[in-house]
Scaffold this active site. Structure first.
Site, PDB file in Angstrom:
ATOM      1  N   ASP A 193       0.854  -1.188   0.000  1.00 26.11           N
ATOM      2  CA  ASP A 193       0.000   0.000   0.000  1.00 26.11           C
ATOM      3  C   ASP A 193       0.892   1.241   0.000  1.00 26.11           C
ATOM      4  O   ASP A 193       1.511   1.560   1.003  1.00 26.11           O
ATOM      5  CB  ASP A 193      -0.890  -0.022   1.244  1.00 26.11           C
ATOM      6  CG  ASP A 193      -1.823   1.171   1.336  1.00 26.11           C
ATOM      7  OD1 ASP A 193      -1.752   2.075   0.472  1.00 26.11           O
ATOM      8  OD2 ASP A 193      -2.612   1.216   2.295  1.00 26.11           O
ATOM      9  N   ILE A 194       0.967   1.934  -1.144  1.00 24.24           N
ATOM     10  CA  ILE A 194       1.854   3.096  -1.250  1.00 24.24           C
ATOM     11  C   ILE A 194       1.390   4.263  -0.388  1.00 24.24           C
ATOM     12  O   ILE A 194       2.153   5.186  -0.147  1.00 24.24           O
ATOM     13  CB  ILE A 194       2.035   3.580  -2.715  1.00 24.24           C
ATOM     14  CG1 ILE A 194       0.693   3.789  -3.410  1.00 24.24           C
ATOM     15  CG2 ILE A 194       2.915   2.646  -3.499  1.00 24.24           C
ATOM     16  CD1 ILE A 194       0.210   5.181  -3.414  1.00 24.24           C
ATOM     17  N   ASN A 243       1.874   6.697 -10.078  1.00 28.33           N
ATOM     18  CA  ASN A 243       0.660   6.711 -10.869  1.00 28.33           C
ATOM     19  C   ASN A 243      -0.570   6.302 -10.060  1.00 28.33           C
ATOM     20  O   ASN A 243      -1.692   6.599 -10.443  1.00 28.33           O
ATOM     21  CB  ASN A 243       0.848   5.766 -12.061  1.00 28.33           C
ATOM     22  CG  ASN A 243      -0.444   5.467 -12.767  1.00 28.33           C
ATOM     23  OD1 ASN A 243      -0.962   6.304 -13.493  1.00 28.33           O
ATOM     24  ND2 ASN A 243      -0.989   4.282 -12.542  1.00 28.33           N
ATOM     25  N   TYR A 302      -9.800  14.910  -5.178  1.00 27.55           N
ATOM     26  CA  TYR A 302      -8.887  14.473  -6.236  1.00 27.55           C
ATOM     27  C   TYR A 302      -8.126  15.658  -6.836  1.00 27.55           C
ATOM     28  O   TYR A 302      -6.905  15.609  -7.028  1.00 27.55           O
ATOM     29  CB  TYR A 302      -9.719  13.750  -7.304  1.00 27.55           C
ATOM     30  CG  TYR A 302      -8.976  13.312  -8.538  1.00 27.55           C
ATOM     31  CD1 TYR A 302      -8.186  12.177  -8.545  1.00 27.55           C
ATOM     32  CD2 TYR A 302      -9.098  14.027  -9.733  1.00 27.55           C
ATOM     33  CE1 TYR A 302      -7.530  11.757  -9.694  1.00 27.55           C
ATOM     34  CE2 TYR A 302      -8.455  13.615 -10.886  1.00 27.55           C
ATOM     35  CZ  TYR A 302      -7.676  12.488 -10.859  1.00 27.55           C
ATOM     36  OH  TYR A 302      -7.034  12.076 -11.997  1.00 27.55           O
ATOM     37  N   LYS A 361      -4.117  16.346  -6.815  1.00 29.25           N
ATOM     38  CA  LYS A 361      -3.359  16.459  -8.054  1.00 29.25           C
ATOM     39  C   LYS A 361      -2.648  17.817  -8.172  1.00 29.25           C
ATOM     40  O   LYS A 361      -1.542  17.883  -8.725  1.00 29.25           O
ATOM     41  CB  LYS A 361      -4.279  16.228  -9.254  1.00 29.25           C
ATOM     42  CG  LYS A 361      -4.739  14.776  -9.393  1.00 29.25           C
ATOM     43  CD  LYS A 361      -3.575  13.812  -9.450  1.00 29.25           C
ATOM     44  CE  LYS A 361      -3.960  12.445  -9.985  1.00 29.25           C
ATOM     45  NZ  LYS A 361      -2.814  11.500  -9.915  1.00 29.25           N
TER      46      LYS A 361
END
Length: 197
Positions: free
Chosen positions: A75-76, A102, A173, A177
């Site tokens: 799990d990054i 990504n 989101y 980003k």
């Protein structure tokens, strides 16, 4: 494969590489001779669940085509998970040259009805996940540089028009980003002296 390939023999981590764009990155790097660590938790698009299948499937696909790859299901979004991926790349392939951040999830919701968990989970996977792998990779490259070795390394991060130009229903989101875009510029300023772009 030609000896002039810019990816050949280079150790590449791709997060969120089990499906979608990440899968295409991993397959392309593998096809061009990269040694690929295919990371994917195997969760659904909203981040729920987990399945070792997608990462292993992509690694198998790369190997079936004559490339070299290994699956990773860490799990990054966790600090330990991010470190584990970097360690696996170095332990398996003897180094690290490229990190492609990504991985991401979507929890689209209008601001007035967004739950705390829908905010936190998206920020954690996109923004913290990008930080985690980059941080441990950067430490590795800095230590190499201090030991007198040279790096020709890359961190490649995934942003979005939602972060750069905004998109209704994606406050979480888009904010993540936009954060990644700023993070990328700062990382570039800090790491250029160590041969990392």
């Amino acid at each position: 494969m030609s000896k002039h390939n810019m990816v050949e023999g280079r150790v590449c981590i791709v997060t969120g590489a089990g499906r979608g764009i990440g899968r295409e990155y991993a397959l392309m790097l593998g096809a061009h001779g990269g040694l690929v660590v295919v990371n994917d938790l195997g969760a659904s698009r909203d981040g729920s669940g987990g399945d070792s299948g997608p990462a292993q499937d992509v690694a198998n696909e790369i190997k079936a085509a004559g490339g070299q790859a290994v699956a990773n299901t860490d799990d990054i979004s966790s600090y330990a998970g991010a470190k584990s991926i970097v360690d696996q790349a170095i332990d398996t392939f003897g180094g690290l040259d490229v990190v492609v951040n990504n991985a991401g999830i979507l929890r689209d919701r209008m601001l007035f009805s967004m739950a705390e968990e829908e905010w936190d989970s998206v920020i954690k996977v996109h923004l913290k996940g990008t930080f985690g792998t980059s941080r441990f990779a950067a430490e590795y490259w800095r230590n190499r540089s201090k030991d007198g070795k040279t790096n020709d390394a890359r961190i490649i991060n995934t942003s979005s028009v939602a972060g750069l130009y905004a998109n209704p229903g994606q406050a979480n989101y888009g904010a993540a980003k936009a954060g990644i875009a700023a993070f990328t510029q700062i990382a570039a300023q800090e790491l250029s002296r160590y041969g990392v772009t």
